[in-house]
Motif scaffolding. Structure first.
Motif, PDB file in Angstrom:
ATOM      1  N   MET A 101     -52.748 -60.294 -53.125  1.00  0.00           N
ATOM      2  CA  MET A 101     -51.649 -59.740 -52.343  1.00  0.00           C
ATOM      3  C   MET A 101     -50.363 -60.494 -52.657  1.00  0.00           C
ATOM      4  N   ILE A 102     -49.248 -59.838 -52.444  1.00  0.00           N
ATOM      5  CA  ILE A 102     -47.941 -60.437 -52.682  1.00  0.00           C
ATOM      6  C   ILE A 102     -47.187 -60.491 -51.355  1.00  0.00           C
ATOM      7  N   TYR A 103     -46.875 -61.690 -50.907  1.00  0.00           N
ATOM      8  CA  TYR A 103     -46.148 -61.866 -49.657  1.00  0.00           C
ATOM      9  C   TYR A 103     -44.652 -61.637 -49.871  1.00  0.00           C
ATOM     10  N   ILE A 104     -44.072 -60.793 -49.003  1.00  0.00           N
ATOM     11  CA  ILE A 104     -42.627 -60.592 -48.957  1.00  0.00           C
ATOM     12  C   ILE A 104     -42.147 -61.169 -47.624  1.00  0.00           C
ATOM     13  N   PRO A 105     -41.239 -62.130 -47.628  1.00  0.00           N
ATOM     14  CA  PRO A 105     -40.780 -62.692 -46.343  1.00  0.00           C
ATOM     15  C   PRO A 105     -40.018 -61.656 -45.530  1.00  0.00           C
ATOM     16  N   SER A 106     -40.311 -61.608 -44.249  1.00  0.00           N
ATOM     17  CA  SER A 106     -39.594 -60.686 -43.368  1.00  0.00           C
ATOM     18  C   SER A 106     -38.354 -61.344 -42.756  1.00  0.00           C
ATOM     19  N   HIS A 107     -38.234 -62.643 -42.968  1.00  0.00           N
ATOM     20  CA  HIS A 107     -37.124 -63.411 -42.393  1.00  0.00           C
ATOM     21  C   HIS A 107     -36.620 -64.384 -43.458  1.00  0.00           C
ATOM     22  N   ILE A 108     -35.354 -64.274 -43.792  1.00  0.00           N
ATOM     23  CA  ILE A 108     -34.730 -65.180 -44.760  1.00  0.00           C
ATOM     24  C   ILE A 108     -33.762 -66.089 -44.017  1.00  0.00           C
ATOM     25  N   GLN A 109     -33.870 -67.379 -44.262  1.00  0.00           N
ATOM     26  CA  GLN A 109     -32.915 -68.326 -43.689  1.00  0.00           C
ATOM     27  C   GLN A 109     -32.165 -69.017 -44.818  1.00  0.00           C
ATOM     28  N   ILE A 110     -30.856 -68.815 -44.856  1.00  0.00           N
ATOM     29  CA  ILE A 110     -29.999 -69.451 -45.861  1.00  0.00           C
ATOM     30  C   ILE A 110     -29.080 -70.430 -45.143  1.00  0.00           C
ATOM     31  N   GLU A 111     -29.121 -71.663 -45.563  1.00  0.00           N
ATOM     32  CA  GLU A 111     -28.330 -72.728 -44.945  1.00  0.00           C
ATOM     33  C   GLU A 111     -26.917 -72.748 -45.538  1.00  0.00           C
ATOM     34  N   PRO A 112     -25.895 -72.402 -44.751  1.00  0.00           N
ATOM     35  CA  PRO A 112     -24.530 -72.428 -45.291  1.00  0.00           C
ATOM     36  C   PRO A 112     -23.901 -73.821 -45.264  1.00  0.00           C
ATOM     37  N   VAL A 113     -24.363 -74.657 -44.313  1.00  0.00           N
ATOM     38  CA  VAL A 113     -23.776 -75.983 -44.113  1.00  0.00           C
ATOM     39  C   VAL A 113     -24.883 -77.018 -43.972  1.00  0.00           C
ATOM     40  N   ASN A 114     -24.771 -78.110 -44.710  1.00  0.00           N
ATOM     41  CA  ASN A 114     -25.735 -79.200 -44.578  1.00  0.00           C
ATOM     42  C   ASN A 114     -25.033 -80.502 -44.210  1.00  0.00           C
ATOM     43  N   SER A 173     -37.098 -70.398 -46.199  1.00  0.00           N
ATOM     44  CA  SER A 173     -35.965 -71.258 -45.849  1.00  0.00           C
ATOM     45  C   SER A 173     -35.311 -71.806 -47.106  1.00  0.00           C
ATOM     46  N   ILE A 174     -33.996 -71.574 -47.220  1.00  0.00           N
ATOM     47  CA  ILE A 174     -33.256 -71.941 -48.425  1.00  0.00           C
ATOM     48  C   ILE A 174     -32.117 -72.886 -48.059  1.00  0.00           C
ATOM     49  N   PHE A 175     -32.064 -74.035 -48.747  1.00  0.00           N
ATOM     50  CA  PHE A 175     -31.023 -75.024 -48.501  1.00  0.00           C
ATOM     51  C   PHE A 175     -29.718 -74.638 -49.190  1.00  0.00           C
ATOM     52  N   VAL A 176     -28.638 -75.364 -48.852  1.00  0.00           N
ATOM     53  CA  VAL A 176     -27.327 -75.146 -49.461  1.00  0.00           C
ATOM     54  C   VAL A 176     -27.410 -75.154 -50.985  1.00  0.00           C
ATOM     55  N   SER A 177     -28.223 -76.031 -51.529  1.00  0.00           N
ATOM     56  CA  SER A 177     -28.368 -76.179 -52.978  1.00  0.00           C
ATOM     57  C   SER A 177     -29.095 -75.020 -53.642  1.00  0.00           C
ATOM     58  N   GLY A 178     -29.735 -74.171 -52.832  1.00  0.00           N
ATOM     59  CA  GLY A 178     -30.580 -73.106 -53.364  1.00  0.00           C
ATOM     60  C   GLY A 178     -32.040 -73.500 -53.414  1.00  0.00           C
ATOM     61  N   ASP A 179     -32.337 -74.776 -53.135  1.00  0.00           N
ATOM     62  CA  ASP A 179     -33.719 -75.235 -53.104  1.00  0.00           C
ATOM     63  C   ASP A 179     -34.465 -74.585 -51.951  1.00  0.00           C
ATOM     64  N   VAL A 180     -35.755 -74.339 -52.165  1.00  0.00           N
ATOM     65  CA  VAL A 180     -36.597 -73.714 -51.150  1.00  0.00           C
ATOM     66  C   VAL A 180     -37.420 -74.784 -50.442  1.00  0.00           C
ATOM     67  N   ALA A 181     -37.384 -74.754 -49.106  1.00  0.00           N
ATOM     68  CA  ALA A 181     -38.169 -75.682 -48.297  1.00  0.00           C
ATOM     69  C   ALA A 181     -39.493 -75.029 -47.911  1.00  0.00           C
ATOM     70  N   LEU A 182     -40.465 -75.844 -47.571  1.00  0.00           N
ATOM     71  CA  LEU A 182     -41.742 -75.315 -47.123  1.00  0.00           C
ATOM     72  C   LEU A 182     -41.592 -74.574 -45.803  1.00  0.00           C
ATOM     73  N   CYS A 183     -40.756 -75.128 -44.914  1.00  0.00           N
ATOM     74  CA  CYS A 183     -40.582 -74.533 -43.588  1.00  0.00           C
ATOM     75  C   CYS A 183     -39.298 -75.061 -42.958  1.00  0.00           C
ATOM     76  N   ALA A 184     -38.989 -74.573 -41.770  1.00  0.00           N
ATOM     77  CA  ALA A 184     -37.765 -74.998 -41.086  1.00  0.00           C
ATOM     78  C   ALA A 184     -37.816 -76.464 -40.670  1.00  0.00           C
ATOM     79  N   PHE A 236     -40.848 -81.031 -49.654  1.00  0.00           N
ATOM     80  CA  PHE A 236     -41.436 -80.073 -50.585  1.00  0.00           C
ATOM     81  C   PHE A 236     -40.314 -79.263 -51.241  1.00  0.00           C
ATOM     82  N   LYS A 237     -39.986 -79.593 -52.436  1.00  0.00           N
ATOM     83  CA  LYS A 237     -39.007 -78.824 -53.190  1.00  0.00           C
ATOM     84  C   LYS A 237     -39.789 -77.818 -54.024  1.00  0.00           C
TER      85      LYS A 237
END
Length: 353
Positions: A1-14, A282-293, A300-301
């Motif tokens: 199966m292929i998971y598609i996230p139903s919720h995207i979190q993009i961090e504008p400010v760190n 969950s996506i950081f300002v840098s574009g890196d993906v975190a494991l969770c909030a 975990f990069k």
């Protein structure tokens, strides 16, 4: 199966913020008004203080354009105050223009001016979550130092008034992080805000018990609500039963291995699971993906969405490993999860209608 996230979190400010909340694990720059580069090493991991450029935001958001019909929500917050991003309304407008159905963010609302409110609403903002942690100046400002309670309440009231005057489609979810200092005010807090909110707009009051952000909050035991241990016990019983009854397997059931599956965050939380692993990217300002909030230090990069496919990232490595542990009832085998209480708080969060 292929998971598609139903919720995207993009961090504008760190790491830029005007508050200094004791339950926050982030080391903020001394002067948030200066966008000076500031490196901070936490357990050997460095996350510079920065604000995501509009160009990089467009690159990242566009990666999800083929999936916007399945993505339920885009949140624009992370480890900093979103309103310090002067391009926030431009980012919201771009996200709406490419098809995101709901775009929102949480904020302490200290600098939510009338002009800013107008820009956000005109850009197409669908949801704002004011973080107001008390019904009095003394309590709120003890929990959120360097903020002005009376100014914040006025800012939120003006936002609601402006929204209603021009009939913008934006719900307001006023949120209290319930803890020792404010828990006694919850009932009156709820009554106060319900009088100002509109159920026709989808407004609500949200009470959520303080959690320990992956076990990283200092003095957490002194801050948590008195009954949190019983909340944890209740969550563990519910989660264990969900696993025994095969409810996680049913939740992600597909007919073919290459079938796409998009799980609602609320459906995972109802089973007592961690929605971040099944539903949220969950996506950081840098574009890196975190494991969770709760992975705020970037232990975990897992990839970078600027130069990688975000769906591929969401379906490889640690994500798959952690999902299997949660589905089998063995999440306590995971160092990052065994001491975390975020999923307990989400399981017991309270909406008042």
């Amino acid at each position: 199966m292929i998971y598609i996230p139903s919720h995207i979190q993009i961090e504008p400010v760190n790491r830029f913020c005007d508050a200094r909340c004791p339950m926050c694990t982030i080391k903020f720059v001394p002067d948030f008004t200066k966008n000076a580069k500031d490196e901070f090493s936490y357990k050997g991991i460095s996350r510079p203080a920065e604000i995501m450029s509009l160009e990089n935001f467009k690159i990242i958001a566009s990666k999800f354009e083929p999936y916007v019909d399945r993505i339920r929500f885009l949140t624009l917050h992370g480890c900093g105050e979103p309103l310090l991003d002067k391009k926030l309304s431009d980012k919201i407008k771009f996200a709406k223009d490419i098809g995101f159905k709901e775009v929102g963010f949480s904020s302490n609302c200290s600098i939510l001016s009338e002009d800013t409110s107008k820009k956000l609403l005109e850009a197409g903002l669908n949801c704002i979550i004011p973080s107001i942690d008390g019904l009095t100046k003394e309590v709120h400002e003890a929990i959120r130092p360097r903020t002005d309670y009376e100014k914040i309440v006025k800012n939120v009231q003006n936002f609601i008034k402006l929204r209603d005057q021009h009939n913008f489609n934006c719900k307001v979810l006023v949120r209290m992080v319930r803890q020792q200092l404010n828990n006694h005010q919850w009932e009156d807090y709820n009554k106060f805000w319900r009088k100002l909110l509109s159920t026709n707009k989808g407004d609500n009051v949200l009470g959520m018990a303080i959690h320990n952000t992956g076990g990283e909050v200092q003095n957490y035991d002194m801050m948590k609500v008195n009954n949190f241990n019983s909340l944890e016990e209740d969550h563990n019983i519910h989660y264990t039963n969900s696993v025994k009854n095969g409810l996680f397997d049913k939740l992600v059931e597909t007919k073919e291995d290459d079938d796409e599956i998009c799980v609602k965050q609320s459906d995972v939380e109802k089973l007592g699971g961690c929605a971040d692993l099944f539903s949220r990217l969950s996506i950081f300002v840098s574009g890196d993906v975190a494991l969770c909030a709760a992975d705020q230090a970037e232990y975990f990069k897992l990839g970078n969405v600027i130069n990688q496919d975000p769906i591929e990232i969401f379906n490889t490595g640690q994500f798959s490993h952690y999902r299997k542990k949660w589905m089998s009832g063995n999440y306590k085998d995971l160092d990052h999860c065994k001491s975390c209480t975020m999923f307990t708080s989400r399981f017991h969060k309270t909406y008042q209608s």
